[in-house]
Design a protein around this motif. Structure first.
Motif, PDB file in Angstrom:
ATOM      1  N   GLY A  86      61.341 -25.621  -5.976  1.00 25.57           N
ATOM      2  CA  GLY A  86      60.506 -25.765  -4.147  1.00 25.57           C
ATOM      3  C   GLY A  86      60.319 -27.742  -4.380  1.00 25.57           C
ATOM      4  O   GLY A  86      60.258 -28.263  -3.474  1.00 25.57           O
ATOM      5  N   GLN A  87      60.290 -28.642  -6.066  1.00 24.34           N
ATOM      6  CA  GLN A  87      60.180 -29.610  -5.834  1.00 24.34           C
ATOM      7  C   GLN A  87      61.380 -29.958  -5.626  1.00 24.34           C
ATOM      8  O   GLN A  87      61.617 -31.376  -4.869  1.00 24.34           O
ATOM      9  CB  GLN A  87      60.089 -30.559  -7.373  1.00 24.34           C
ATOM     10  N   ILE A  88      62.634 -29.958  -5.702  1.00 28.67           N
ATOM     11  CA  ILE A  88      63.925 -29.999  -5.692  1.00 28.67           C
ATOM     12  C   ILE A  88      64.256 -30.100  -3.630  1.00 28.67           C
ATOM     13  O   ILE A  88      64.702 -30.966  -2.965  1.00 28.67           O
ATOM     14  CB  ILE A  88      65.210 -29.350  -5.701  1.00 28.67           C
ATOM     15  N   LYS A  89      63.872 -29.369  -2.984  1.00 31.64           N
ATOM     16  CA  LYS A  89      63.285 -29.143  -1.699  1.00 31.64           C
ATOM     17  C   LYS A  89      62.440 -30.170  -1.341  1.00 31.64           C
ATOM     18  O   LYS A  89      62.602 -30.628   0.087  1.00 31.64           O
ATOM     19  CB  LYS A  89      62.382 -27.710  -1.262  1.00 31.64           C
ATOM     20  N   LYS A  90      61.414 -30.182  -1.745  1.00 33.54           N
ATOM     21  CA  LYS A  90      60.692 -31.419  -1.360  1.00 33.54           C
ATOM     22  C   LYS A  90      61.504 -32.501  -1.381  1.00 33.54           C
ATOM     23  O   LYS A  90      61.953 -33.896  -0.665  1.00 33.54           O
ATOM     24  CB  LYS A  90      59.410 -31.514  -2.004  1.00 33.54           C
ATOM     25  N   ALA A  91      62.771 -32.583  -2.511  1.00 37.04           N
ATOM     26  CA  ALA A  91      63.017 -34.632  -2.711  1.00 37.04           C
ATOM     27  C   ALA A  91      63.754 -33.800  -1.234  1.00 37.04           C
ATOM     28  O   ALA A  91      64.177 -35.411  -0.511  1.00 37.04           O
ATOM     29  CB  ALA A  91      63.750 -34.098  -3.540  1.00 37.04           C
ATOM     30  N   VAL A  92      64.410 -33.346  -0.751  1.00 34.56           N
ATOM     31  CA  VAL A  92      66.170 -33.116  -0.190  1.00 34.56           C
ATOM     32  C   VAL A  92      65.029 -33.217   1.652  1.00 34.56           C
ATOM     33  O   VAL A  92      65.656 -33.877   2.576  1.00 34.56           O
ATOM     34  CB  VAL A  92      66.339 -31.985   0.475  1.00 34.56           C
ATOM     35  N   GLU A  93      64.057 -32.627   1.488  1.00 37.35           N
ATOM     36  CA  GLU A  93      63.544 -33.138   2.632  1.00 37.35           C
ATOM     37  C   GLU A  93      62.507 -34.920   2.888  1.00 37.35           C
ATOM     38  O   GLU A  93      63.128 -34.901   4.359  1.00 37.35           O
ATOM     39  CB  GLU A  93      61.976 -32.047   2.990  1.00 37.35           C
ATOM     40  N   LEU A  94      62.293 -34.942   1.762  1.00 37.85           N
ATOM     41  CA  LEU A  94      62.201 -36.597   2.019  1.00 37.85           C
ATOM     42  C   LEU A  94      63.819 -37.112   1.965  1.00 37.85           C
ATOM     43  O   LEU A  94      64.453 -38.252   3.133  1.00 37.85           O
ATOM     44  CB  LEU A  94      61.341 -37.148   0.795  1.00 37.85           C
ATOM     45  N   MET A  95      64.884 -36.723   1.926  1.00 37.81           N
ATOM     46  CA  MET A  95      66.227 -37.631   2.086  1.00 37.81           C
ATOM     47  C   MET A  95      66.464 -37.521   3.561  1.00 37.81           C
ATOM     48  O   MET A  95      66.768 -38.353   3.969  1.00 37.81           O
ATOM     49  CB  MET A  95      67.242 -36.571   0.860  1.00 37.81           C
ATOM     50  N   LEU A  96      66.472 -36.559   4.064  1.00 37.98           N
ATOM     51  CA  LEU A  96      66.930 -36.384   5.610  1.00 37.98           C
ATOM     52  C   LEU A  96      66.083 -37.047   5.974  1.00 37.98           C
ATOM     53  O   LEU A  96      66.542 -36.938   7.798  1.00 37.98           O
ATOM     54  CB  LEU A  96      66.709 -34.493   5.770  1.00 37.98           C
ATOM     55  N   LYS A  97      65.002 -37.040   5.798  1.00 38.62           N
ATOM     56  CA  LYS A  97      63.617 -37.642   7.283  1.00 38.62           C
ATOM     57  C   LYS A  97      63.396 -39.437   6.698  1.00 38.62           C
ATOM     58  O   LYS A  97      63.060 -39.713   7.152  1.00 38.62           O
ATOM     59  CB  LYS A  97      62.334 -37.665   6.954  1.00 38.62           C
ATOM     60  N   ALA A  98      64.432 -39.782   5.397  1.00 37.95           N
ATOM     61  CA  ALA A  98      64.294 -40.961   5.429  1.00 37.95           C
ATOM     62  C   ALA A  98      65.206 -42.101   6.305  1.00 37.95           C
ATOM     63  O   ALA A  98      66.109 -42.083   6.745  1.00 37.95           O
ATOM     64  CB  ALA A  98      64.829 -42.090   3.635  1.00 37.95           C
ATOM     65  N   LYS A  99      64.337 -43.182   6.139  1.00 37.83           N
ATOM     66  CA  LYS A  99      65.486 -44.048   7.200  1.00 37.83           C
ATOM     67  C   LYS A  99      65.905 -45.398   6.108  1.00 37.83           C
ATOM     68  O   LYS A  99      66.784 -46.381   6.724  1.00 37.83           O
ATOM     69  CB  LYS A  99      64.244 -44.721   8.341  1.00 37.83           C
ATOM     70  N   ARG A 100      65.375 -45.711   4.599  1.00 34.36           N
ATOM     71  CA  ARG A 100      65.997 -46.413   4.370  1.00 34.36           C
ATOM     72  C   ARG A 100      65.936 -46.215   3.019  1.00 34.36           C
ATOM     73  O   ARG A 100      65.357 -46.791   1.605  1.00 34.36           O
ATOM     74  CB  ARG A 100      64.924 -48.173   4.512  1.00 34.36           C
ATOM     75  N   PRO A 101      66.826 -45.201   2.549  1.00 31.33           N
ATOM     76  CA  PRO A 101      66.978 -44.956   1.303  1.00 31.33           C
ATOM     77  C   PRO A 101      68.146 -45.669   0.288  1.00 31.33           C
ATOM     78  O   PRO A 101      68.626 -46.246   1.090  1.00 31.33           O
ATOM     79  CB  PRO A 101      67.513 -43.247   1.844  1.00 31.33           C
ATOM     80  N   VAL A 102      67.621 -45.173  -1.125  1.00 28.66           N
ATOM     81  CA  VAL A 102      68.862 -45.530  -1.615  1.00 28.66           C
ATOM     82  C   VAL A 102      68.704 -45.211  -3.026  1.00 28.66           C
ATOM     83  O   VAL A 102      67.556 -44.471  -3.214  1.00 28.66           O
ATOM     84  CB  VAL A 102      68.464 -46.906  -1.903  1.00 28.66           C
ATOM     85  N   PHE A 103      69.626 -44.634  -3.814  1.00 26.85           N
ATOM     86  CA  PHE A 103      70.141 -43.888  -4.915  1.00 26.85           C
ATOM     87  C   PHE A 103      70.441 -44.921  -5.622  1.00 26.85           C
ATOM     88  O   PHE A 103      71.189 -45.927  -5.849  1.00 26.85           O
ATOM     89  CB  PHE A 103      71.489 -42.693  -4.928  1.00 26.85           C
ATOM     90  N   TYR A 104      69.084 -44.330  -6.491  1.00 25.64           N
ATOM     91  CA  TYR A 104      69.666 -45.201  -8.127  1.00 25.64           C
ATOM     92  C   TYR A 104      69.203 -44.208  -9.352  1.00 25.64           C
ATOM     93  O   TYR A 104      69.287 -43.459  -9.770  1.00 25.64           O
ATOM     94  CB  TYR A 104      68.035 -46.126  -7.844  1.00 25.64           C
ATOM     95  N   THR A 105      71.117 -44.817  -9.295  1.00 25.41           N
ATOM     96  CA  THR A 105      70.487 -43.895 -10.749  1.00 25.41           C
ATOM     97  C   THR A 105      71.673 -44.244 -12.553  1.00 25.41           C
ATOM     98  O   THR A 105      71.997 -45.230 -12.221  1.00 25.41           O
ATOM     99  CB  THR A 105      72.721 -42.715 -10.228  1.00 25.41           C
ATOM    100  N   GLY A 106      71.586 -43.579 -13.377  1.00 25.80           N
ATOM    101  CA  GLY A 106      71.566 -43.900 -14.214  1.00 25.80           C
ATOM    102  C   GLY A 106      72.639 -43.087 -15.370  1.00 25.80           C
ATOM    103  O   GLY A 106      73.151 -42.389 -14.993  1.00 25.80           O
ATOM    104  N   GLY A 107      72.064 -43.622 -16.514  1.00 26.84           N
ATOM    105  CA  GLY A 107      73.042 -42.924 -17.669  1.00 26.84           C
ATOM    106  C   GLY A 107      73.123 -41.531 -17.358  1.00 26.84           C
ATOM    107  O   GLY A 107      73.851 -40.485 -17.952  1.00 26.84           O
ATOM    108  N   GLY A 108      72.115 -40.652 -17.373  1.00 28.22           N
ATOM    109  CA  GLY A 108      71.610 -39.092 -17.495  1.00 28.22           C
ATOM    110  C   GLY A 108      73.439 -38.629 -16.298  1.00 28.22           C
ATOM    111  O   GLY A 108      73.164 -37.982 -16.241  1.00 28.22           O
ATOM    112  N   VAL A 109      73.306 -39.384 -15.041  1.00 31.94           N
ATOM    113  CA  VAL A 109      74.454 -38.666 -14.825  1.00 31.94           C
ATOM    114  C   VAL A 109      75.334 -38.987 -15.409  1.00 31.94           C
ATOM    115  O   VAL A 109      76.385 -37.735 -15.735  1.00 31.94           O
ATOM    116  CB  VAL A 109      74.631 -39.756 -13.295  1.00 31.94           C
ATOM    117  N   VAL A 110      75.549 -39.837 -16.045  1.00 38.75           N
ATOM    118  CA  VAL A 110      77.270 -40.131 -17.419  1.00 38.75           C
ATOM    119  C   VAL A 110      77.341 -39.491 -17.992  1.00 38.75           C
ATOM    120  O   VAL A 110      77.622 -38.022 -18.167  1.00 38.75           O
ATOM    121  CB  VAL A 110      77.179 -41.160 -17.983  1.00 38.75           C
ATOM    122  N   THR A 111      76.116 -38.702 -19.079  1.00 35.30           N
ATOM    123  CA  THR A 111      76.039 -37.660 -19.851  1.00 35.30           C
ATOM    124  C   THR A 111      76.116 -36.655 -19.125  1.00 35.30           C
ATOM    125  O   THR A 111      75.974 -35.332 -19.891  1.00 35.30           O
ATOM    126  CB  THR A 111      74.851 -38.026 -20.590  1.00 35.30           C
TER     127      THR A 111
END
Lengths: 574, 163
Positions: free
Chosen positions: A194-219
């Motif tokens: 449910g939370q991931i769906k909410k996030a994706v809705e925000l992503m699709l509607k965003a006008k000025r989005p930016v990804f900010y990713t960290g060490g969790g993606v690496v590990t």
């Protein structure tokens, strides 16, 4: 049924667990274990010259190979010497198992020779710790230690082993436990749909989005998925220092890294964004600057495997507790076949970002002219070119670390190996040893400074013993550059103890171990020296590169300001 | 706001120090702490009262949950609950004050559990507010020693904190 002593169980367990290397240093309380290691040849023990180096080497190995690093030290000073390395691994969530000898159980608490309550000392800097109370527990406790270290949010685990637990005369049944269960430890395996769906809705509607990713993606081994997600959406991405390489840095969508010394365009994009999608990052103070001014117009999606990271410093609008990889994959499947709602807004957003990018293009630093003293930045750029961007790069801490992160463009994860959280000087060289041993055919370059290198330079001896062919690029400015920079900015250039009065002749020092060292003063000398250094992958070469001591790292965020408040050079600010 | 957090903790050496250490390390406040074994020999129950806004309490419970030795926890103040603390107080009991102490103890439903010619030892249970009120009432007479157990608590109704 096989009967083994505690010490033999440890050696056998390490074999059964598939451990390749164990970094350590012997001493009284660990001698039974050392004897057991001596009588086998599957697990290779690397004798370091200081226990701190053992933990950093194991840490470097873990970061590059993605498997837990293993350390063996004796009680008391052996264990306390390891503490800085344990804290380093803890702050950066690196899987590590540290086996510490301990005095005999009946002596514990008597202030016996070489006794330290290492479980107590390390309590705030470990994921968990164990004390062995009976030899028969050893296999299960060790399995738990490896399981805890490497799952969920990884981290170091200390196992305290009183000497009598490893006595050769007492033998118990040994069975390798394939699996262990801890009733109070169940790391999440996926995020809330449910939370991931909410996030994706925000992503699709965003006008000025930016990804900010960290060490969790690496590990979390989620770089491929992340790259796919970011490219499908066409959004800009900035990473943390720890997340460098989780998205190819040369790609147009990558704005570099963010925070205190992050790129101008990253910090500007964060400040003006209307949606920040944080994945495997923890909003630490070196990223956010003043949290009350942080991203004033953005909604925040925060994905992290550790619930306590979510909303710790910055409140998340859509918190998602889960591993980066599975959450990203779920996001990808949810956006499949859908279009973003405001493509024109995204185009405008990119125009703005390209504008920021162009503003600073070619103004980042002034390269040296022929015959002049080198700029540290151009040295890193030359290392980048000479290694075709494919090297493992380890660093220590300070200006050289920031320059390495800024000017070496990493295309892959697990390649930039640095102490991001604890900021440990002395990390780079032993970490490079750990990396090089598991990647002997790759270039492993330690970019360091003369201050940091001197903190762990005794490891030259280890490199000699095992023929470890790391390359050391010493950005020698004769001072503690970052300290000096702060003193320039905040203390009217009163350089209190940031100058190194009595440096060794590094060339002679390195040569005394039988290695090659070259001095580099100018641009003309730099490339040939690098070529020479990289000629043989199995040879340790040290480049003592003299660089401009007056250079500062920019951009630099203004303390207590917003993301966009930066000093851009000695004379410019936003 | 004040919160009462009850924790089921592995009955392992060092487990308590991890909980207490966490509070010290992260600058959280411990007002009272109470710990004892449960009917399950492998578990202890630890109850801690602490102060903090919602953000702090959220962090405290998240970090506690992260500790491997913490099996389960509940913030009792999130729902209806029963809160009890036991206190033993030695108060001066001379002359007219001797009757006065006894009368006040009766009003508070406290019991005098030990007597000497010059003092009473009074036992009282209740929530922290009641115990504080009793101490206030006794202050003019002369409090000689106070031993409080710290808060223990349990949820009202069908809710159960168990594995």
């Amino acid at each position: 049924m096989e009967l083994l002593s505690g010490a033999d169980m440890i050696a056998r367990f390490l074999q059964d667990e598939g451990v390749e290397y164990i970094y350590g240093y012997p001493g009284g309380a660990a001698l039974h274990i050392y004897d057991a290691l001596f009588r086998q040849d599957k697990v290779k023990h690397i004798l370091v010259r200081h226990e701190q180096a053992a933990t950093h080497a194991a840490d470097g190995y873990a970061r590059a190979a993605g498997k837990p690093g293993v350390v063996l030290v004796t009680s008391g000073p052996g264990a306390t010497n390891a503490v800085t390395g344990i804290a380093t691994a803890y702050m950066d969530s690196i899987p590590m198992v540290v086996l510490c000898g301990q005095v005999m159980s009946h002596l514990i608490g008597d202030d016996a020779f070489q006794e330290t309550d290492i479980v107590g000392v390390t309590r705030p800097i470990v994921k968990h710790s164990f004390s062995i109370r009976h030899p028969s527990e050893i296999p299960e406790v060790l399995k738990k230690a490896f399981y805890l270290a490497s799952t969920g949010r990884p981290g170091p685990v200390v196992v305290d082993i009183p000497k009598d637990m490893t006595a050769p005369t007492e033998r118990y049944e040994y069975v390798y436990p394939k699996k262990v269960k801890l009733r109070s430890y169940n790391p999440v395996t996926r995020g809330h749909t449910g939370q991931i769906k909410k996030a994706v809705e925000l992503m699709l509607k965003a006008k000025r989005p930016v990804f900010y990713t960290g060490g969790g993606v690496v590990t979390g081994n989620a770089s491929e998925g992340l790259t796919d997600l970011v490219q499908r959406l066409g959004f800009p991405i900035t990473t943390t220092l720890m997340g460098i390489g989780s998205y190819p840095q040369g790609d147009r969508q990558c704005l570099g890294w963010l925070g205190m010394h992050g790129s101008y365009e990253s910090n500007m994009a964060m400040h003006h964004a209307d949606l920040v999608i944080a994945i495997g990052a923890r909003f630490d103070d070196r990223v956010t600057n003043n949290t009350s001014k942080f991203c004033p117009t953005a909604k925040i999606v925060h994905v992290d495997i550790d619930p306590s990271s979510v909303s710790k410093t910055v409140r998340a609008d859509v918190p998602i507790v889960g591993p980066a990889g599975s959450v990203i994959n779920e996001m990808i499947s949810l956006i499949q076949g859908k279009d973003i709602a405001h493509p024109e807004a995204l185009t405008e957003w990119w125009e703005k970002i390209e504008g920021w990018r162009a503003e600073r293009q070619g103004k980042l630093y002034e390269p040296s002219n022929e015959g002049e003293v080198l700029k540290p930045q151009e040295v890193v750029e030359a290392v980048y070119r000479a290694t075709r961007g494919e090297a493992f790069v380890t660093t220590d801490v300070g200006q050289h670390q920031m320059f390495a992160a800024q000017y070496y463009k990493f295309a892959k994860p697990n390649r930039f190996i640095t102490s991001g959280g604890l900021g440990t000087m002395g990390f780079g060289f032993p970490a490079a040893m750990g990396v090089k041993m598991s990647y002997p055919d790759d270039d492993v370059v330690c970019i360091t400074g003369e201050g940091s290198f001197q903190m762990m330079m005794q490891e030259l001896s280890t490199c000699k013993q095992y023929g470890v062919g790391v390359k050391i690029v010493n950005l020698n400015n004769g001072s503690l550059g970052m300290v000096r920079q702060w003193q320039d900015l905040n203390y009217k250039s009163r350089h209190a103890h940031s100058y190194m009065e009595s440096l060794p002749d590094f060339q002679k020092l390195i040569e005394s171990y039988g290695f090659t060292a070259l001095r580099v003063h100018t641009k003309e000398e730099l490339e040939p020296a690098l070529e020479r250094a990289l000629a043989d992958k199995h040879e340790l070469v040290f480049l003592d590169v003299y660089v401009d001591p007056h250079e500062h790292v920019y951009p630099m965020q203004v303390p207590l300001g917003a993301m966009r408040d930066m000093l851009l050079s000695k004379t410019e600010r936003t | 706001m004040r919160h009462i957090i009850s924790i089921l903790l592995e009955n392992e050496p060092g487990a308590l120090s991890r909980v207490v250490g966490l509070f010290a390390q992260r600058n959280y406040n411990i007002e009272t702490l109470n710990v004892a074994p449960t009917e399950d020999a492998t578990l202890s129950r630890l109850t801690v009262t602490t102060n903090g806004d919602d953000r702090v309490i959220e962090q405290i419970t998240k970090h506690l949950n992260k500790l491997i030795d913490v099996v389960k926890l509940v913030d009792l103040t999130e729902g209806n609950h029963i809160e009890r603390e036991l206190m033993l107080v030695k108060v001066k009991a001379l002359g007219a004050a001797r009757d006065e102490v006894k009368r006040t103890a009766d009003i508070f439903r406290a019991q005098v559990v030990d007597v000497t010619p010059s003092l009473y030892t009074v036992q009282i249970t209740g929530d922290a507010g009641k115990l504080d009120a009793f101490l206030q009432a006794m202050a003019p007479v002369g409090i000689l020693e106070v031993a409080r157990t710290g808060v223990s608590g349990i949820a009202r109704g069908d809710k159960v904190l168990s594995l």
